[in-house]
Design an enzyme around this catalytic site. Structure first.
Site, mmCIF file in Angstrom:
data_model
loop_
_atom_site.group_PDB
_atom_site.id
_atom_site.type_symbol
_atom_site.label_atom_id
_atom_site.label_comp_id
_atom_site.label_asym_id
_atom_site.label_seq_id
_atom_site.Cartn_x
_atom_site.Cartn_y
_atom_site.Cartn_z
ATOM 1 N N HIS A 83 44.653 35.106 45.784
ATOM 2 C CA HIS A 83 45.790 35.760 46.249
ATOM 3 C C HIS A 83 46.875 34.600 46.138
ATOM 4 O O HIS A 83 46.646 33.592 46.270
ATOM 5 C CB HIS A 83 45.585 35.784 47.788
ATOM 6 C CG HIS A 83 46.897 36.858 48.527
ATOM 7 N ND1 HIS A 83 47.898 36.327 48.682
ATOM 8 C CD2 HIS A 83 46.832 38.032 48.582
ATOM 9 C CE1 HIS A 83 48.955 37.187 49.185
ATOM 10 N NE2 HIS A 83 48.029 38.237 49.196
ATOM 11 N N ASP A 87 40.085 30.547 52.458
ATOM 12 C CA ASP A 87 40.965 31.743 52.719
ATOM 13 C C ASP A 87 40.173 32.579 53.309
ATOM 14 O O ASP A 87 39.740 33.310 52.184
ATOM 15 C CB ASP A 87 41.932 32.011 51.352
ATOM 16 C CG ASP A 87 42.538 33.343 51.698
ATOM 17 O OD1 ASP A 87 42.456 34.072 52.931
ATOM 18 O OD2 ASP A 87 43.711 33.656 50.824
ATOM 19 N N GLN A 97 40.265 37.783 54.071
ATOM 20 C CA GLN A 97 39.480 39.135 53.768
ATOM 21 C C GLN A 97 38.051 39.013 54.348
ATOM 22 O O GLN A 97 37.480 40.235 54.429
ATOM 23 C CB GLN A 97 39.431 39.650 52.037
ATOM 24 C CG GLN A 97 40.844 39.999 51.585
ATOM 25 C CD GLN A 97 41.525 41.158 52.261
ATOM 26 O OE1 GLN A 97 40.722 42.012 52.759
ATOM 27 N NE2 GLN A 97 42.884 41.500 51.774
ATOM 28 N N LYS A 125 44.628 41.830 59.741
ATOM 29 C CA LYS A 125 43.484 42.538 58.747
ATOM 30 C C LYS A 125 42.272 42.470 59.570
ATOM 31 O O LYS A 125 41.339 43.239 59.312
ATOM 32 C CB LYS A 125 43.552 41.782 57.621
ATOM 33 C CG LYS A 125 44.555 41.549 56.732
ATOM 34 C CD LYS A 125 44.304 40.600 55.233
ATOM 35 C CE LYS A 125 45.335 40.192 54.549
ATOM 36 N NZ LYS A 125 45.855 41.274 54.004
ATOM 37 N N CYS A 136 49.300 41.145 44.724
ATOM 38 C CA CYS A 136 49.520 39.511 44.892
ATOM 39 C C CYS A 136 48.353 38.901 44.082
ATOM 40 O O CYS A 136 48.017 37.708 44.690
ATOM 41 C CB CYS A 136 49.515 39.062 46.281
ATOM 42 S SG CYS A 136 51.066 40.066 47.100
HETATM 43 C C1 LIG Z 1 43.002 37.037 50.188
HETATM 44 C C2 LIG Z 1 44.362 37.122 50.876
HETATM 45 N N1 LIG Z 1 44.766 35.888 51.115
HETATM 46 C C3 LIG Z 1 45.944 35.795 51.828
HETATM 47 C C4 LIG Z 1 46.637 36.701 52.330
HETATM 48 C C5 LIG Z 1 47.883 36.722 52.613
HETATM 49 O O1 LIG Z 1 47.825 37.262 54.247
HETATM 50 P P1 LIG Z 1 49.169 37.382 54.932
HETATM 51 O O2 LIG Z 1 49.996 38.306 54.634
HETATM 52 O O3 LIG Z 1 48.629 37.869 56.541
HETATM 53 O O4 LIG Z 1 49.492 36.038 55.305
HETATM 54 C C6 LIG Z 1 46.091 38.011 51.972
HETATM 55 C C7 LIG Z 1 46.959 39.392 52.244
HETATM 56 O O5 LIG Z 1 46.543 40.394 51.494
HETATM 57 C C8 LIG Z 1 44.810 38.038 51.241
HETATM 58 O O6 LIG Z 1 44.152 39.431 50.796
#
Ligand SMILES: Cc1ncc(COP(=O)(O)O)c(C=O)c1O
Length: 413
Positions: A127, A204, A207, A230, A369
């Site tokens: 992401h 990270d 997910q 999430k 993203c």
């Molecule tokens: C794999 C991953 N990393 C980071 C993020 C960013 O999360 P947040 O917008 O809650 O900071 C997302 C959000 O879709 C994601 O799917």
């Protein structure tokens, strides 16, 4: 293992958003949990209860409301600690979300430790939140970013890992689960390999945390980031986990109240973690309501959730694959999490998302993203469906019906 919550029909009834029919008479078919999960009643009620009965600012007042808020925040921090099996509550800092946590690791730890020629190991399924902060750190420190190649299936090509791991590799940052392909990465193996060359691993877990057990000790994870929203919890609250030794050598990136130890005319010293990373008024209500979200997931059981979602993913693959012109990206269903991204020949993803919405089927379209991943896939956009605790095979049947409706509207039949 079964509990009363496990009957899926019962599970869905814990989410008030599904107690409605849309204005066009359709039920809500929510297939965008990877973007943000719907909230169970216990979370909604917890937020309301705090504000109706004992709201106060956190870590400041000794009066009764203040003390109760502090206790509830620490109970929530403890719930997070247990959830990811961290050693100590001080290793859990409240942030605004995964993005904030990753920025904190990048600018608080990496910017302080990386120097010219050091290497940061990433891959193209990440992401943007796990790419852009590292690009910024690399630009400022002179560190170099290298990408572990992906296989055609959208998995890390581990056969090439050896050539990417050297004494220069100081940090590997990787998603637990791809937000587009559903690919589940072998965190345990990666952590072992990066530690062998003296680097650290950042995970990270935005997910992965809602779908599978994350154990920072068993997997030897150095830093971990995730978001409450999430995980069936509120928006605006996220978690930074860091091993104690690493948090001790991580600089704060926000400065102000609560994060200080002593302020002098010309300089200041910092509080111990996690307070050091919690400048200003934190999202109090949301942080407290993260606990009922975690309790909910624990009560259902992550293993059960994972099984339920795997079955939905398998069924959805089977049904989608029967549709002419369907192209699904990523690994086969048995090797991935509850996320499916696809394109349909002759249909622009945005048009498809609009037409599905006409049938009450809510999906996401675009690059999600992950522009480098879409460059790798050689498409500018995909349609993504993702599942959560509340989804059923009826949702998938409605998705398939809506795709057939869209195909007719687009004259693809
Ligand atoms: C794999 C991953 N990393 C980071 C993020 C960013 O999360 P947040 O917008 O809650 O900071 C997302 C959000 O879709 C994601 O799917």
């Amino acid at each position: 293992m079964t509990t009363p919550l496990l009957n899926v029909a019962t599970l869905r009834s814990h989410f008030p958003v599904f107690d409605q029919t849309l204005p066009n008479g359709e039920p809500v078919t929510f297939l965008d949990t990877a973007a943000s999960a719907q909230k169970p009643r216990v979370v909604i009620d917890a937020e309301r209860a705090v504000q109706e009965t004992h709201y106060a600012n956190a870590y400041r007042g000794v009066y009764q409301f203040g003390a109760q808020i502090d206790d509830e925040l620490e109970a929530s921090r403890e719930a997070v600690r247990q959830f990811i099996n961290a050693e100590d509550r001080s290793e859990i800092a409240f942030t605004s979300g995964t993005t904030m946590s990753l920025n904190l690791i990048a600018f608080g730890w990496a910017a302080r430790h990386l120097k010219e020629g050091d290497e940061i190991l990433l891959n193209r399924m990440e992401h943007h939140a796990n790419l852009v902060p590292w690009q910024q750190v690399a630009a400022r420190s002179g560190a170099v970013i290298r990408y572990i190649p992906l296989t055609e299936n959208g998995q890390l090509d581990l056969s090439q890992l050896d050539s990417f791991l050297t004494e220069k590799t100081k940090l590997l940052s990787v998603t637990g689960m791809s937000n587009v392909l559903g690919t589940i990465n072998p965190i345990n193996e990666l952590s072992k390999r990066i530690h062998e060359v003296g680097g650290i691993i950042v995970v990270d877990a935005a997910q992965s945390v809602p779908h599978k057990v994350v154990d920072v000790i068993a997997d030897n994870i150095d830093f971990l980031a995730f978001s409450g929203h999430k995980l069936y919890g509120p928006t605006g609250i996220g978690i930074l986990y860091g091993r104690q030794e690493l948090l001790a050598e991580t600089n704060p990136i926000l400065f102000g109240g609560h994060m200080i130890d002593r302020v002098y005319d010309d300089h200041s010293t910092w509080a111990q973690p996690p307070a050091k990373f919690e400048a200003g008024t934190i999202p109090i209500v949301q942080a407290i309501a993260l606990k009922p979200a975690i309790d909910f997931v624990n009560e259902v059981g992550l293993h059960t959730l994972h099984e339920h979602e795997s079955e939905l993913t398998r069924y959805a693959h089977e049904c989608l694959n029967k549709i002419p012109g369907m192209h699904i990206y990523g690994p086969p269903p048995e090797e991935k999490g509850a996320i499916i991204s696809f394109t349909l020949e002759g249909a622009h993803p945005e048009d498809l998302a609009h037409l599905l919405d006409r049938k009450g089927v809510f999906v996401r379209h675009g690059h999600h993203c992950t522009m480098p991943l879409h460059d790798f896939l050689k498409v500018s956009a995909t349609v993504r469906v993702s599942f959560g605790a509340y989804n059923t095979t009826d949702d998938i049947d409605r998705l398939i019906g809506a795709i057939h409706f869209a195909r007719e509207r687009l004259r693809l039949t």
